[in-house]
Design a protein around this motif. Structure first.
Motif, PDB file in Angstrom:
ATOM      1  N   SER A 261     -23.278  39.539  33.289  1.00  0.00           N
ATOM      2  CA  SER A 261     -23.601  38.613  32.208  1.00  0.00           C
ATOM      3  C   SER A 261     -22.432  37.647  32.072  1.00  0.00           C
ATOM      4  O   SER A 261     -21.331  38.038  31.667  1.00  0.00           O
ATOM      5  CB  SER A 261     -23.821  39.384  30.898  1.00  0.00           C
TER       6      SER A 261
ATOM      7  N   SER B  67     -27.037  36.915  34.603  1.00  0.00           N
ATOM      8  CA  SER B  67     -27.419  36.314  33.331  1.00  0.00           C
ATOM      9  C   SER B  67     -26.359  35.296  32.924  1.00  0.00           C
ATOM     10  O   SER B  67     -25.164  35.494  33.163  1.00  0.00           O
ATOM     11  CB  SER B  67     -27.551  37.386  32.247  1.00  0.00           C
TER      12      SER B  67
ATOM     13  N   ASP C  72     -24.944  33.054  29.555  1.00  0.00           N
ATOM     14  CA  ASP C  72     -24.947  32.786  28.117  1.00  0.00           C
ATOM     15  C   ASP C  72     -24.671  31.311  27.884  1.00  0.00           C
ATOM     16  O   ASP C  72     -23.718  30.757  28.464  1.00  0.00           O
ATOM     17  CB  ASP C  72     -23.860  33.589  27.406  1.00  0.00           C
TER      18      ASP C  72
ATOM     19  N   HIS D 261     -31.680  35.432  34.355  1.00  0.00           N
ATOM     20  CA  HIS D 261     -31.721  35.668  32.915  1.00  0.00           C
ATOM     21  C   HIS D 261     -30.883  34.622  32.191  1.00  0.00           C
ATOM     22  O   HIS D 261     -29.841  34.184  32.700  1.00  0.00           O
ATOM     23  CB  HIS D 261     -31.172  37.070  32.617  1.00  0.00           C
TER      24      HIS D 261
ATOM     25  N   SER E 263     -29.442  33.872  28.107  1.00  0.00           N
ATOM     26  CA  SER E 263     -29.325  34.111  26.671  1.00  0.00           C
ATOM     27  C   SER E 263     -28.776  32.840  26.056  1.00  0.00           C
ATOM     28  O   SER E 263     -27.747  32.321  26.516  1.00  0.00           O
ATOM     29  CB  SER E 263     -28.384  35.282  26.370  1.00  0.00           C
TER      30      SER E 263
ATOM     31  N   TYR F 201     -27.793  31.006  22.321  1.00  0.00           N
ATOM     32  CA  TYR F 201     -27.552  31.273  20.907  1.00  0.00           C
ATOM     33  C   TYR F 201     -27.117  30.001  20.191  1.00  0.00           C
ATOM     34  O   TYR F 201     -26.321  29.225  20.721  1.00  0.00           O
ATOM     35  CB  TYR F 201     -26.452  32.333  20.736  1.00  0.00           C
TER      36      TYR F 201
ATOM     37  N   SER G  73     -33.675  34.987  21.417  1.00  0.00           N
ATOM     38  CA  SER G  73     -32.630  34.238  22.123  1.00  0.00           C
ATOM     39  C   SER G  73     -32.553  34.547  23.607  1.00  0.00           C
ATOM     40  O   SER G  73     -31.609  34.105  24.274  1.00  0.00           O
ATOM     41  CB  SER G  73     -31.267  34.547  21.485  1.00  0.00           C
ATOM     42  N   ASN G  74     -33.537  35.274  24.145  1.00  0.00           N
ATOM     43  CA  ASN G  74     -33.418  35.762  25.525  1.00  0.00           C
ATOM     44  C   ASN G  74     -34.641  35.430  26.364  1.00  0.00           C
ATOM     45  O   ASN G  74     -35.781  35.592  25.920  1.00  0.00           O
ATOM     46  CB  ASN G  74     -33.174  37.268  25.511  1.00  0.00           C
TER      47      ASN G  74
ATOM     48  N   CYS H 179     -36.067  35.470  30.682  1.00  0.00           N
ATOM     49  CA  CYS H 179     -35.800  36.010  32.016  1.00  0.00           C
ATOM     50  C   CYS H 179     -36.940  35.673  32.962  1.00  0.00           C
ATOM     51  O   CYS H 179     -38.058  35.348  32.545  1.00  0.00           O
ATOM     52  CB  CYS H 179     -35.613  37.527  31.959  1.00  0.00           C
TER      53      CYS H 179
ATOM     54  N   ASN I 156     -30.085  45.675  26.382  1.00  0.00           N
ATOM     55  CA  ASN I 156     -30.396  45.004  25.116  1.00  0.00           C
ATOM     56  C   ASN I 156     -31.818  45.290  24.660  1.00  0.00           C
ATOM     57  O   ASN I 156     -32.081  45.429  23.460  1.00  0.00           O
ATOM     58  CB  ASN I 156     -30.173  43.496  25.251  1.00  0.00           C
TER      59      ASN I 156
END
Length: 377
Positions: A116, A155, A157, A184, A186, A188, A237-238, A240, A249
């Protein structure tokens, strides 16, 4: 199933927005590692023999640890816990830590299934504002290095809603992210937490948050671009690629047990929550004398109900009325449907007949907190 979360509190510098427990003094890393291994040994009975499906190194910056150190922690888990087949091991990492030399050391010492990557933005101006260590080119290169090393589950962010951020700038970020071939994402919205440098900047009037209309527009662009890229929007917020859910998670959101190991780490056993002291020194001292320092909250039936509603409605799987009926009774089902009725009528919730599930509609994800709170007891 069960999961284990390892909190690694070390960072070389603090991002202006982060309110997770961390510190920039690396002097006690060796003491921390011993304490983590001891806590894992001491708490082995708490999962009642349930197989560990996921291990997650979060922070802080877990990529500040050497591969040898991470491997020692995973081996300790293997000695004291039952590991499921295909246990998912995730490492949060900062892009500029992932040099070729670091990756060679990492994969020589531990099997990591998922990385991540804390990118946050592909704009150098944004990264400087957030006090991130890397630049945009370094983030892209880190993804390429991971792919060249054979890591399939990557992933990213991202943070949106930065002061002055325009829809056009956000789209450029998303286009880069989805163009990298990761599995993936995420994303935010920037939050102004008390006690952070960003929170103090807000109090002084040094920054101006984006307005609500801009926030809604940015979130809409996020969901639209993700769908166009073939990503599943499975949590607020995710996102994939199909089948590439973050298993650790997802376990949080579906009520699985998990152990939180390390300073400030939280645990959940289905009936109570426990959180370790948010101090590296006190955490180490407690582990040295086998007297861990933590607090615990026992959840009553209403609290567990509210938690079920809150976590499940954040996901595409929604709330199952059969579960509410089985655990809390028919009266609670009636209460839920009564509270949900205005949102069902307004098209913000939808009831699916095939499995008697109620879930948020795509358009309602962004305002989910307000809807969910109205469904609590």
């Amino acid at each position: 199933m069960a999961g284990i979360y390892i909190h690694v509190p070390f960072c070389t510098q603090r991002c202006i927005y982060c309110d997770f427990y961390s510190q920039t003094d690396m002097a006690r890393q060796a003491d921390y590692l011993r304490a983590v291994r001891r806590e894992l040994e001491m708490r082995a009975d708490e999962l009642d023999g349930e197989p560990v499906e996921t291990i997650y190194f979060g922070g802080g910056t877990p990529s500040q640890l050497r591969g040898e150190d991470l491997g020692a922690i995973v081996r300790t888990i293997g000695r004291h816990y039952s590991l499921a087949n295909h246990c998912e091991v995730t490492l949060e990492a900062n892009p500029d830590d992932l040099t070729d030399a670091y990756l060679r050391d990492l994969f020589a010492n531990v099997i990591i299934d998922r990385i991540s990557l804390g990118v946050q933005s592909f704009s150098d101006a944004d990264l400087r504002f957030l006090n991130r260590r890397h630049d945009a080119a370094g983030a892209i290169e880190a993804v390429r290095r991971l792919q060249d090393a054979g890591v399939k589950d990557i992933s990213i962010d991202l943070i949106y809603g930065l002061p002055g951020q325009t829809p056009e700038a956000w789209v450029r970020n998303l286009d880069v992210a989805f163009g990298l071939g990761v599995t993936h994402l995420s994303a935010y919205h920037l939050t102004y937490e008390a006690g952070t440098r960003l929170g103090r900047m807000l109090q002084r009037g040094d920054v101006c948050p984006v307005d609500e209309d801009t926030s809604v527009s940015l979130y809409s662009l996020l969901t639209e671009r993700a769908a166009a890229a073939g990503f599943v929007h499975y949590e607020v917020s995710n996102f994939c690629r199909p089948g590439w859910f973050a298993r650790h998670n997802t376990a949080y959101w579906t009520g699985a047990k998990y152990l939180g190991i390390g300073p400030s780490a939280h645990s959940y056993d289905g009936q109570s929550r426990r959180w370790n002291v948010a101090s590296l020194g006190r955490y180490i001292e407690g582990m040295e004398i086998r007297q861990p320092q933590y607090e615990r909250e026992v959840l009553d039936g209403d609290m567990r109900y509210n938690e079920y509603i809150m976590t499940r409605l954040r996901t595409m799987w929604g709330v199952r009325l059969s579960v509410i009926r089985e655990v809390w009774g028919e009266c609670r089902v009636a209460h839920f449907l009564r509270q949900a009725a205005p949102f069902l009528a307004a098209g913000r919730l939808v009831r699916l007949s095939e499995n008697d599930t109620v879930r948020l509609t795509e358009a309602a994800f962004f305002v989910s907190d307000g809807i969910i709170s109205e469904l609590f007891v």
